[in-house]
Design a protein around this motif. Structure first.
Motif, PDB file in Angstrom:
ATOM      1  N   UNK A 142     -52.399  13.969  18.121  1.00 32.30           N
ATOM      2  CA  UNK A 142     -51.595  13.530  19.263  1.00 32.30           C
ATOM      3  C   UNK A 142     -51.077  14.698  20.104  1.00 32.30           C
ATOM      4  N   UNK A 143     -50.841  14.391  21.369  1.00 32.96           N
ATOM      5  CA  UNK A 143     -50.214  15.339  22.290  1.00 32.96           C
ATOM      6  C   UNK A 143     -48.819  14.863  22.708  1.00 32.96           C
ATOM      7  N   UNK A 144     -48.286  13.896  21.975  1.00 35.01           N
ATOM      8  CA  UNK A 144     -46.925  13.409  22.200  1.00 35.01           C
ATOM      9  C   UNK A 144     -46.355  13.003  20.848  1.00 35.01           C
ATOM     10  N   UNK A 145     -45.067  13.243  20.615  1.00 37.97           N
ATOM     11  CA  UNK A 145     -44.497  12.986  19.290  1.00 37.97           C
ATOM     12  C   UNK A 145     -44.400  11.497  18.973  1.00 37.97           C
ATOM     13  N   UNK A 146     -44.598  11.175  17.707  1.00 33.31           N
ATOM     14  CA  UNK A 146     -44.372   9.812  17.222  1.00 33.31           C
ATOM     15  C   UNK A 146     -43.166   9.781  16.291  1.00 33.31           C
ATOM     16  N   UNK A 147     -43.083  10.728  15.353  1.00 33.31           N
ATOM     17  CA  UNK A 147     -41.964  10.769  14.410  1.00 33.31           C
ATOM     18  C   UNK A 147     -40.771  11.453  15.073  1.00 33.31           C
ATOM     19  N   UNK A 148     -39.676  10.721  15.170  1.00 29.02           N
ATOM     20  CA  UNK A 148     -38.456  11.245  15.801  1.00 29.02           C
ATOM     21  C   UNK A 148     -37.464  11.711  14.737  1.00 29.02           C
ATOM     22  N   UNK A 149     -36.510  12.517  15.168  1.00 27.40           N
ATOM     23  CA  UNK A 149     -35.532  13.076  14.236  1.00 27.40           C
ATOM     24  C   UNK A 149     -34.755  11.981  13.511  1.00 27.40           C
ATOM     25  N   UNK A 150     -34.446  10.881  14.213  1.00 31.41           N
ATOM     26  CA  UNK A 150     -33.662   9.832  13.560  1.00 31.41           C
ATOM     27  C   UNK A 150     -34.511   8.886  12.715  1.00 31.41           C
ATOM     28  N   UNK A 151     -35.813   9.167  12.594  1.00 33.33           N
ATOM     29  CA  UNK A 151     -36.675   8.407  11.689  1.00 33.33           C
ATOM     30  C   UNK A 151     -36.691   9.004  10.290  1.00 33.33           C
ATOM     31  N   UNK A 152     -36.022  10.142  10.110  1.00 35.62           N
ATOM     32  CA  UNK A 152     -36.129  10.904   8.868  1.00 35.62           C
ATOM     33  C   UNK A 152     -34.778  10.961   8.168  1.00 35.62           C
ATOM     34  N   UNK A 153     -34.775  10.647   6.884  1.00 36.99           N
ATOM     35  CA  UNK A 153     -33.545  10.647   6.093  1.00 36.99           C
ATOM     36  C   UNK A 153     -33.292  12.010   5.455  1.00 36.99           C
ATOM     37  N   UNK A 154     -32.019  12.317   5.157  1.00 35.29           N
ATOM     38  CA  UNK A 154     -31.729  13.559   4.435  1.00 35.29           C
ATOM     39  C   UNK A 154     -32.507  13.626   3.122  1.00 35.29           C
ATOM     40  N   UNK A 155     -32.976  14.819   2.795  1.00 35.19           N
ATOM     41  CA  UNK A 155     -33.713  15.012   1.551  1.00 35.19           C
ATOM     42  C   UNK A 155     -35.213  14.865   1.672  1.00 35.19           C
ATOM     43  N   UNK A 156     -35.686  14.494   2.854  1.00 29.49           N
ATOM     44  CA  UNK A 156     -37.127  14.258   3.050  1.00 29.49           C
ATOM     45  C   UNK A 156     -37.880  15.569   3.233  1.00 29.49           C
ATOM     46  N   UNK A 157     -39.098  15.582   2.752  1.00 23.31           N
ATOM     47  CA  UNK A 157     -40.027  16.676   3.076  1.00 23.31           C
ATOM     48  C   UNK A 157     -41.093  16.128   4.009  1.00 23.31           C
ATOM     49  N   UNK A 158     -41.345  16.828   5.109  1.00 26.52           N
ATOM     50  CA  UNK A 158     -42.358  16.422   6.075  1.00 26.52           C
ATOM     51  C   UNK A 158     -43.448  17.485   6.133  1.00 26.52           C
ATOM     52  N   UNK A 159     -44.694  17.065   6.068  1.00 27.57           N
ATOM     53  CA  UNK A 159     -45.840  17.956   6.267  1.00 27.57           C
ATOM     54  C   UNK A 159     -46.527  17.555   7.560  1.00 27.57           C
ATOM     55  N   UNK A 160     -46.431  18.414   8.572  1.00 25.08           N
ATOM     56  CA  UNK A 160     -47.059  18.163   9.875  1.00 25.08           C
ATOM     57  C   UNK A 160     -48.403  18.879   9.888  1.00 25.08           C
ATOM     58  N   UNK A 161     -49.497  18.128   9.816  1.00 24.67           N
ATOM     59  CA  UNK A 161     -50.798  18.720   9.565  1.00 24.67           C
ATOM     60  C   UNK A 161     -51.779  18.603  10.730  1.00 24.67           C
TER      61      UNK A 161
END
Length: 321
Positions: free
Chosen positions: A200-219
Motif C-alpha cells: 500500500x501507499x496509504x496507511x490502513x493500521x492507525x495508532x488507535x487500532x493498537x493496544x498497549x503491549x502489542x508488537x507490530x511487524x511492518x513488512x
C-alpha cells in the motif's frame, strides 16, 4: 559457478534454516561485521513494475553479492506467475569471481517471513495469544506460518483490502488448528502481535487500532512513498528495524521522520537486541514496532545457506562461467 534453480529451492530451504540465517546476519550487521550497499529501486515505466538491486558484504559469513528483481503487479492475472520475481548472485569475496546464481522468488518470501519471525521472538510479549494479519496475499501465508512458530497463539484475526483473499490466510490458521476471524481494522486492538504485509501507499493500521503491549511487524514498505501504518503509531512505539538507513529512506519510518514525529536516533537495529546491546521490550505495556524494509544481506544469507545445502545433496549445477 554453481546454479540452484528456483524449482529446487522448496526441497532445500526450511523455515528454521531461513530463520537462523536471518537472525545471524541481523546480529552481524549490529556488530558492524556486515553491511548493505545502497539500494537501487526504480519504476521502470513498463508493466507498472518496480525493479532494483540489493546487495552487501557479510564479513563474518564471507558472503558477497546482490539480489536483482522486483514487483510486477500484473503477473498473476496475466501470466499466472507470482508478482515478486528475483534472482540472487553470489561472488567469491577473495577473488570477485561469480560463485553462484540462485532462484530468489521463494527465498524472498522465506527471508521476509523469517525477519518478522525474528522480531516476534525478540520483541513480542511471551504471553501473546492473538495474532493479527493485515494482508492476505502470497507473502502473507509465509508470514503467518513463520509467526505461529514463535508464540503459543490461540487465535488469528485478519483484514485485507480485498476481503475475498482472506481465505488464503484462514486456511493457514485452520491447518495449524487455530480459529480465524475476519475483522475490521479497529478490531486489530484485540491482537497481541500484528503483521502488516501489503504493498500500500496509504496507511490502513492507525495508532488507535493498537493496544498497549502489542508488537507490530511492518513488512510491506520497501519503496519511497509506500506506507502501511499511520505515522503517529511510530511515535507511540519503540521502533526497531533491519537497517536504520533504509528505514528512514524507503521504510515505514520515512513518513514519521518527514512529519517530525520521531528522529533517526529513535530507531534501533533489531540486531542490537539479538546481541544483547539493546534491551528491546522493557514492559508488558510497551508497543514495539519492527520496520522490516528487507535488506540485501538477508537475501545473501539465505541464498548462501541454500547453496551449501544444494552442494551437500549433490544437486547444485556446476557451470564453467
Amino acid at each position: 559457478m554453481l546454479i540452484v534453480p528456483e524449482k529446487d529451492i522448496a526441497d532445500l530451504m526450511t523455515r528454521d534454516a531461513a530463520f537462523d540465517a536471518v537472525e545471524q546476519v541481523f546480529a552481524a550487521m549490529a556488530s558492524d561485521d556486515a553491511y548493505n550497499f545502497p539500494v537501487v529501486r526504480e519504476a521502470i515505466g513498463h508493466e507498472d513494475a518496480l525493479y532494483g538491486f540489493k546487495g552487501g558484504f557479510d564479513r563474518a559469513g564471507a558472503t558477497l553479492g546482490l539480489k536483482a528483481g522486483g514487483y510486477w503487479p500484473h503477473n498473476l492475472e496475466k501470466r499466472d506467475l507470482i508478482n515478486h520475481q528475483s534472482t540472487v548472485f553470489l561472488f567469491d569475496p577473495d577473488t570477485g569471481k561469480p560463485a553462484a546464481m540462485v532462484g530468489g522468488n521463494l527465498l524472498t518470501a522465506l527471508r521476509t517471513a523469517a525477519a518478522s519471525s525474528v522480531s516476534i521472538k525478540h520483541l513480542a510479549r511471551p504471553d501473546a495469544k492473538v495474532l493479527g494479519m493485515i494482508g492476505a496475499g502470497h507473502q502473507a501465508t509465509f508470514q503467518l506460518r513463520a509467526a505461529l512458530e514463535q508464540r503459543a497463539f490461540d487465535r488469528v484475526i485478519g483484514w485485507n483490502y480485498h476481503p475475498d483473499m482472506l481465505p488464503n490466510i484462514a486456511k493457514v490458521a485452520e491447518d495449524a488448528g487455530l480459529p480465524f476471524e475476519a475483522v475490521d481494522l479497529p478490531g486489530m486492538a484485540e491482537a497481541d502481535v500484528i503483521i502488516s504485509i501489503t504493498s500500500a501507499f496509504a496507511p490502513s493500521l492507525m495508532a488507535d487500532h493498537v493496544s498497549p503491549g502489542t508488537h507490530i511487524a511492518c513488512m510491506g514498505t520497501d519503496t519511497k512513498g509506500k506506507q502501511e501504518v499511520e505515522a503517529a503509531l511510530l511515535a507511540r512505539a519503540t521502533v526497531f528495524t533491519d537497517e536504520v538507513a533504509q528505514s528512514i529512506s524507503i521504510g515505514e519510518a520515512q513518513h514519521a521522520i518527514a512529519a517530525g514525529l520521531i528522529a533517526e536516533s529513535d530507531i534501533h537495529q533489531i540486531g542490537a537486541v539479538i546481541n544483547g546491546a539493546h534491551p528491546g521490550r522493557t514492559s508488558d505495556t510497551d508497543i514495539t514496532l519492527f520496520d522490516g524494509t528487507g535488506v540485501g544481506l538477508q537475501d545473501l544469507a539465505v541464498a548462501a545457506r541454500v547453496v551449501d545445502l544444494a552442494q551437500k545433496k549433490g544437486i547444485a549445477i556446476h557451470v564453467d562461467f
